[in-house]
Each structure stands twice: as C-alpha cells, then as structure tokens.
Design a protein around this motif. Structure first.
Motif, short mmCIF file in Angstrom:
data_model
loop_
_atom_site.label_atom_id
_atom_site.label_comp_id
_atom_site.label_asym_id
_atom_site.label_seq_id
_atom_site.Cartn_x
_atom_site.Cartn_y
_atom_site.Cartn_z
N ALA A 71 0.93 -1.42 0.11
CA ALA A 71 -0.26 0.03 0.38
C ALA A 71 1.02 1.32 -0.19
CB ALA A 71 -0.88 -0.21 1.40
N LEU A 72 2.49 1.21 0.02
CA LEU A 72 2.85 2.46 0.13
C LEU A 72 3.05 3.01 -1.26
CD1 LEU A 72 5.67 1.23 2.59
CD2 LEU A 72 3.73 2.80 3.02
N PRO A 73 3.08 4.47 -1.18
CA PRO A 73 3.17 4.92 -2.38
C PRO A 73 4.98 4.74 -2.57
CG PRO A 73 3.35 6.88 -0.70
CD PRO A 73 2.67 5.11 -0.44
N PRO A 74 4.99 4.91 -4.35
CA PRO A 74 6.52 4.79 -4.24
C PRO A 74 7.77 5.55 -3.58
CG PRO A 74 5.30 5.20 -6.22
CD PRO A 74 4.10 5.69 -5.26
N ALA A 75 7.27 6.69 -3.44
CA ALA A 75 8.63 7.23 -2.90
C ALA A 75 8.83 6.82 -1.34
CB ALA A 75 7.83 8.82 -2.43
N GLN A 76 8.13 5.97 -1.24
CA GLN A 76 8.20 5.57 0.69
C GLN A 76 9.16 3.86 0.85
OE1 GLN A 76 4.69 6.33 3.18
NE2 GLN A 76 4.36 7.73 2.14
N ARG A 77 8.77 3.52 -1.01
CA ARG A 77 9.09 2.25 -0.86
C ARG A 77 10.67 1.68 -0.24
NH1 ARG A 77 4.96 -1.50 -4.60
NH2 ARG A 77 3.10 -0.53 -3.70
N LYS A 78 11.28 3.23 -0.98
CA LYS A 78 12.41 3.22 -0.52
C LYS A 78 13.37 2.10 -2.42
CE LYS A 78 17.06 4.17 2.16
NZ LYS A 78 17.20 3.82 3.36
N PHE A 79 12.75 2.43 -3.22
CA PHE A 79 13.54 1.35 -4.08
C PHE A 79 14.05 2.44 -4.88
CE2 PHE A 79 10.82 -2.83 -4.20
CZ PHE A 79 10.42 -3.21 -2.97
N GLY A 80 15.22 1.78 -5.51
CA GLY A 80 15.34 2.22 -6.61
C GLY A 80 15.36 1.99 -7.83
N MET A 81 15.07 3.30 -9.15
CA MET A 81 14.44 2.82 -10.60
C MET A 81 15.22 2.75 -11.46
SD MET A 81 12.00 1.33 -12.12
CE MET A 81 11.13 1.07 -13.44
N VAL A 82 15.92 2.04 -12.54
CA VAL A 82 16.17 2.99 -13.63
C VAL A 82 15.29 2.50 -15.25
CG1 VAL A 82 18.17 2.68 -15.09
CG2 VAL A 82 18.80 2.43 -12.26
N PHE A 83 14.96 3.82 -15.35
CA PHE A 83 13.73 3.49 -16.52
C PHE A 83 13.94 3.18 -18.01
CE2 PHE A 83 11.63 6.27 -14.08
CZ PHE A 83 10.75 5.76 -13.40
N GLN A 84 14.12 2.84 -18.43
CA GLN A 84 14.53 2.32 -20.24
C GLN A 84 15.07 3.13 -20.52
OE1 GLN A 84 11.72 0.48 -22.51
NE2 GLN A 84 12.79 -0.23 -24.09
N HIS A 85 14.91 4.15 -20.72
CA HIS A 85 15.13 5.56 -21.07
C HIS A 85 16.02 6.40 -20.50
CE1 HIS A 85 12.96 4.90 -24.94
NE2 HIS A 85 12.15 4.13 -24.43
N TYR A 86 16.51 5.77 -18.63
CA TYR A 86 17.43 6.45 -18.20
C TYR A 86 16.92 7.47 -17.43
CZ TYR A 86 20.87 3.81 -21.20
OH TYR A 86 21.30 2.17 -21.61
N ALA A 87 16.30 9.12 -18.20
CA ALA A 87 15.70 9.40 -17.48
C ALA A 87 16.35 10.69 -17.29
CB ALA A 87 14.34 9.16 -16.69
N LEU A 88 18.26 11.09 -17.49
CA LEU A 88 18.86 11.96 -17.02
C LEU A 88 18.34 13.25 -17.24
CD1 LEU A 88 21.73 10.20 -17.76
CD2 LEU A 88 21.04 9.62 -15.73
N PHE A 89 18.81 14.16 -16.40
CA PHE A 89 18.62 15.54 -16.32
C PHE A 89 19.68 15.99 -17.84
CE2 PHE A 89 16.97 14.42 -12.15
CZ PHE A 89 15.46 14.27 -13.08
#
Length: 343
Positions: A71-89
């Motif tokens: 039930a936790l939202p993404p920000a509270q799970r403490k999971f790191g995510m690397v997206f397919q297109h990296y999503a770098l700034f």
C-alpha cells in the motif's frame, strides 16, 4: 535456507478482462539479481511497475524483509528505479544527476555519497562531466548511480540495455554486472533478451501471459526446463513428435529411439513433444532420422546445420565441414527432453 529479502505473494493485475499478471509468487534472496524474462505481453514490465508502486495489484502482496509495502506509494518504498530511457536531466552534469535523490543531506554528505556510487559504477572523476557528452553505456551507469545513491532496499531496472547499440551491449553488460556485484543491492530487472538474462541474472523467472512458467538459474532453465514453453523459449532447440517408451526412450521413427527425460510421468505409447538441443544431435552412419542439409551456418570452431526431415527440422551442432547443403544425412540424439502434448 535464509528467508526471502523481497517477496511477491499472489500478485494479480488485470487491465479490463485481461490478466497482465496472474497469481505471481516469487522470492528473492538478499543481494540476488533476478531477471524477469519473457516475450512481449508476458507481464514482466507490469510486475516491475507493481514492485515500484506505479501500479497497484488487484490482489496479492509485496514484502521487503517480511514487511508489507503493497500500500505504500513509490516514494516511501525506498526502491531505486532505472528507466528504459534512463531519464537523466540533460541540463545537469553527472554529479547533479547522481545527487538528485539526496535532498536533505548536507553538501559534504552528498559529495561523499556521489563519489561512492560513481566509483561503484566505475565512473570516478566524472562528477563535472556533461551527461549529454557521455556514451550510451556511461549514461546508463550514471542512471544506476543515481538510483543507488539513496541506498535503496531494492534496485529495479527496465530493459537496462535496450537503448544501446549491439557493439556496446556486451561491454556495458559486463560493467553493469560488476557494478551490481560491488553494490550488493538486491536487484530485479526486466528483459526479453535471453543472453542478457543469462549474463546479468543470478536467477531468472520466465513469464508467459502473466504466469510464472519457471524460476531458476540459467543452467537449470536450459538443462531441465519444466514446460514446453521454457524449453523452446530459452536456448536453441528443435521440436519433433514422438512416442514415449517404457524404457525411458522416445521413438521418433521406426527403428529410431532417443534417450529422454522430462518433467512429466509418461505412459508407454503416449504421444509426446520432443525437444532436443543442437549440441545433443549427431550425424551418424547408423540408424537415425533421415534428412537433407538445407542450410549451414559457420560460427568459427563449430557450425550449425539445418536438416529437413519428414519428422521436422533439426538443428545440428557439428564441426565445420561435417556436411554441406544438399547432403543426405542421418541424425541421432544423445539425449532429449519429452513433454506431454498440449491438449
């Protein structure tokens, strides 16, 4: 045996009347790299999104060290995510990208942690580099560093090498595996590439239509597939039809019997699908399946021969020059795997 660090229990997710994930249960030990492998539409990306919290399951749970985080939202799970297109700034340099998840820490602590994770991904000294000037493999490692910086419980990667040119993939794959080993973080990644799953994953979960077909090491999946789908999806294989025999063999044709194993308890005379690897097939002068070599592929020390027969097409691994297109040959097998014919 140590308990699972990450556990998926009965995860189910529908979109309309279609199951994207259907009663999926998986356990991942601490520090293990798990590959979710399957064709398009198999449910692997939806599973990753359920882990990340971007989707909520219709039923089932996600647990970390026994704690229910479903039930936790993404920000509270403490999971790191690397997206397919990296999503770098693109307007931020490497340090600022890697430090993005470190809000609330002092500048000194952010510098220390960024230096640590850049060393982990083998990019020390890249702090002030412009990310747009990096190679695809370097950008991917910056994305991994950014995900690792907040010290996540679990790292999630979505098709981590799909954006790279083929020439970069093998080297980047080795670099990524080394970075994961150095970090020690429990990792789940999605791929449709068998070679990538074999190279990066400690264990591999094969999915089809939202259902777990088999989970195990690469060698277990290759040597002892538990379903006909896994046997044909993982590795190269030929399929012919045969009849199970009481002596542990299968009859392929009159006078042609091959030793076989398999996950099913078969009865004498039962029709079976026979899966055989190229390295288990041999050209023979004795009794065997008769056919004609229709194609030869040279790969260096070995060649692959496609043999067309009335019982099906067989791919035989052999020495270069063992046969030529147009040759009439006989083929036998030193072992195969038999499955009950699907109804």
């Amino acid at each position: 045996m140590s308990p699972d660090y990450l556990r998926l229990e009965g995860l189910t997710k529908r979109f309309g009347d279609q199951f994207a994930v259907n009663d999926l249960t998986l356990g991942v030990k601490r520090g293990t790299v798990l590959a979710l492998l399957g064709p398009s539409g198999s449910g692997k990306t939806t599973t990753l999104r359920l882990l990340a919290g971007f989707e909520h399951p219709d039923s089932g749970r996600v647990l970390v060290e026994g704690r229910d985080v479903t039930a936790l939202p993404p920000a509270q799970r403490k999971f790191g995510m690397v997206f397919q297109h990296y999503a770098l700034f693109p307007h931020l340099h490497v340090h600022e990208n890697a430090a993005f998840g470190l809000h609330g820490r002092s500048a000194k602590e952010r510098r220390r942690r960024v230096a640590e994770v850049l060393a982990t991904v083998d990019l020390p000294g890249f702090e002030r580099r412009d990310v747009t000037g990096l190679s695809g493999g370097q950008q991917q490692r910056v994305a991994v560093a950014r995900a690792l910086a907040p010290e996540p419980h679990v790292l999630l990667l979505d098709e981590p090498l799909s954006n790279l040119d083929p020439g970069l993939r093998e080297r980047t794959r080795r670099e990524l595996r080394a970075a994961l080993d150095r970090s020690g973080v429990t990792t789940v990644f999605v791929t449709h590439e068998q070679e990538e799953a074999f190279a990066l994953g400690d264990r591999i979960a094969v999915l089809r239509s939202g259902v777990l077909e088999q989970e195990g090491t690469a060698q277990e999946l290759y040597d002892t597939p538990s379903t006909l789908f896994v046997a044909t999806f993982v590795g190269r294989a030929s399929i012919v039809r045969g009849v199970a025999l009481a002596n542990g063999h299968v009859r392929i044709a009159d006078g042609v019997e091959w030793p076989a194993d398999g996950p099913d308890r078969l009865t004498d005379g039962e029709r079976v699908a026979v899966v055989v690897r190229p390295e288990a097939l041999r050209f023979t002068d004795d009794a065997g399946v008769s056919g004609t070599v229709s194609e030869r592929r040279f790969t260096g020390a070995r060649s692959y021969y496609e043999v067309t027969s009335e019982y099906g097409t067989l791919e035989v691994e052999g020495a270069p020059g063992a046969a030529a297109p147009g040759d009439h040959v006989r083929v036998t097998a030193i072992g195969c795997r038999a499955f009950r014919e699907p109804e």
